[in-house]
Design an enzyme around this catalytic site. Structure first.
Site, PDB file in Angstrom:
ATOM      1  CG  HIS A  21      -0.470   0.078   2.537  1.00  0.00           C
ATOM      2  ND1 HIS A  21      -0.133  -1.048   3.253  1.00  0.00           N
ATOM      3  CD2 HIS A  21      -0.207   1.134   3.352  1.00  0.00           C
ATOM      4  CE1 HIS A  21       0.302  -0.676   4.459  1.00  0.00           C
ATOM      5  NE2 HIS A  21       0.273   0.648   4.535  1.00  0.00           N
ATOM      6  CG  ASP A  22       2.145   3.559   2.873  1.00  0.00           C
ATOM      7  OD1 ASP A  22       1.357   4.232   2.162  1.00  0.00           O
ATOM      8  OD2 ASP A  22       2.106   3.530   4.118  1.00  0.00           O
ATOM      9  CE  LYS A  35       3.621   6.869   3.672  1.00  0.00           C
ATOM     10  NZ  LYS A  35       3.315   6.440   5.038  1.00  0.00           N
ATOM     11  CG  HIS A  79       2.108   7.709  -0.193  1.00  0.00           C
ATOM     12  ND1 HIS A  79       1.362   8.641   0.496  1.00  0.00           N
ATOM     13  CD2 HIS A  79       1.610   6.496   0.176  1.00  0.00           C
ATOM     14  CE1 HIS A  79       0.475   8.009   1.261  1.00  0.00           C
ATOM     15  NE2 HIS A  79       0.602   6.707   1.083  1.00  0.00           N
ATOM     16  CG  HIS A 102      -3.499   3.249   1.114  1.00  0.00           C
ATOM     17  ND1 HIS A 102      -2.767   3.495  -0.023  1.00  0.00           N
ATOM     18  CD2 HIS A 102      -2.751   3.733   2.142  1.00  0.00           C
ATOM     19  CE1 HIS A 102      -1.631   4.089   0.291  1.00  0.00           C
ATOM     20  NE2 HIS A 102      -1.601   4.260   1.613  1.00  0.00           N
ATOM     21  CG  ASP A 144      -2.430   1.842   6.572  1.00  0.00           C
ATOM     22  OD1 ASP A 144      -1.416   1.434   7.182  1.00  0.00           O
ATOM     23  OD2 ASP A 144      -2.438   2.859   5.850  1.00  0.00           O
TER      24      ASP A 144
END
Ligand SMILES: [Fe+2]
Ligand SMILES: [Fe+2]
Length: 315
Positions: A171-172, A175, A200, A224, A253
């Site tokens: 999901h990240d 980043k 991101h 998300h 999350d």
């Protein structure tokens, strides 16, 4: 055919006077005999021709019957052959279909294996990459397990649950482009810094390319941080415009971020985290997912996930 009765006349015409009686009688008898013979003859001719006609008709009927019989035999042979051909065709068609089904099934198994290998490999690589940062690695693992628990309780097929779980780990990924000083900032972010953070989601979606394989992972990366009420980012999608996978990841999350220690905050208790999630039901989060999450907390599933991950991190 009729049989004519020939009548022989008994009458004898008497001879005129002066003729020889015997001669006259003979002559008359002879004439009569000739007439009778003529009649018998013509009757025989008629009978013969009648017989010939009957015979001809019978022959014709017999011929017609034989022709019909031959035609019927031919027809029977043809239909037998046709039935055999049909049976053979059906048999080979069935065999072909079975072969095709077997081929499809083995291709499906191979594809499924490839998909799982890919997802597992990526998930493990991500975990390995974050191993130096225990907080993030544990966070990803807990999010994955929470997502799987929610998906299972929602009644999703196990394959989908697994895909949601592994995809949630990414999901990240975006980043990686976010500058460290913003990521590790211990202060409240400025609005400019927050704009950078938002990026991101878009970067993550782009990084995951365009392969169908990452369809769910892309949706999760992009969505998300969207909110059920449409006030999230980056697109302001609302309700079920947001993919189910992303709606589930959002709850897992946020809950895990709240209940974990971060550079800028201490860890909240499960109850505090849960209260925040419930407060966000219908606003930040999909109410159905929140209800499922509450049921997972009620039966101790969330606590169990946290224990499992804590143990795994000690290994
Ligand atoms: Fe994020
Ligand atoms: Fe996260």
């Amino acid at each position: 055919m009729s049989i004519e009765v020939i009548e022989v006349s008994p009458r004898i015409i008497l001879p005129p006077a002066g003729s020889t009686v015997a001669g006259e009688v003979f002559r008359q008898l002879l004439q009569q005999a000739i007439r009778v013979a003529d009649q018998a003859n013509s009757q025989a001719v008629r009978m013969a021709s009648d017989f010939a006609e009957v015979y001809r008709r019978e022959q014709a009927v017999r011929l017609e019957y034989e022709t019909k019989l031959r035609e019927m035999r031919l027809l029977e042979r043809q239909s037998t052959r046709y039935a055999e051909d049909l049976a053979e065709m059906l048999r080979s068609e069935r065999e072909r279909r079975e072969q095709l089904e077997t081929a499809l099934e083995s291709e499906r198994v191979a594809n499924e294996e490839l998909r799982r290998t890919g997802l597992q490999g990526i998930s493990h690589l991500l975990l390995a990459a974050t191993i130096k940062d225990q907080t993030t690695g544990a966070h990803l693992l807990r999010v994955r397990k929470l997502v799987e628990a929610i998906g299972t309780r929602l009644g999703l097929p196990s394959q989908v649950v697994e895909e949601f779980g592994y995809s949630s780990v990414m999901h990240d990924v975006g980043k990686i482009h976010t500058p460290d000083h913003i990521l590790q900032s211990e202060h409240h972010l400025s609005s400019e810094e927050f704009e950078v953070i938002k990026q991101h989601c878009i970067d993550g979606e782009v990084m995951l390319g365009d392969a169908r394989f990452f369809e769910t992972a892309r949706a999760i990366a992009r969505e998300h941080h969207e909110r059920w009420d449409g006030r999230g980012y980056p697109d302001g999608k609302k309700g079920d415009q947001i993919s189910l996978a992303a709606r589930i990841v959002s709850v897992a999350d946020v809950f895990d971020a709240l209940t974990s220690k971060r550079p800028y905050k201490t860890a909240w208790t499960i109850e505090e985290g849960m209260a925040a999630v419930i407060a966000g039901s219908g606003a930040q989060f999909d109410p159905e997912v929140v209800a499922i999450f509450q049921s997972l907390q009620a039966d101790g599933s969330i606590e169990r996930v946290r224990q499992e991950v804590a143990t795994a991190q000690l290994d």
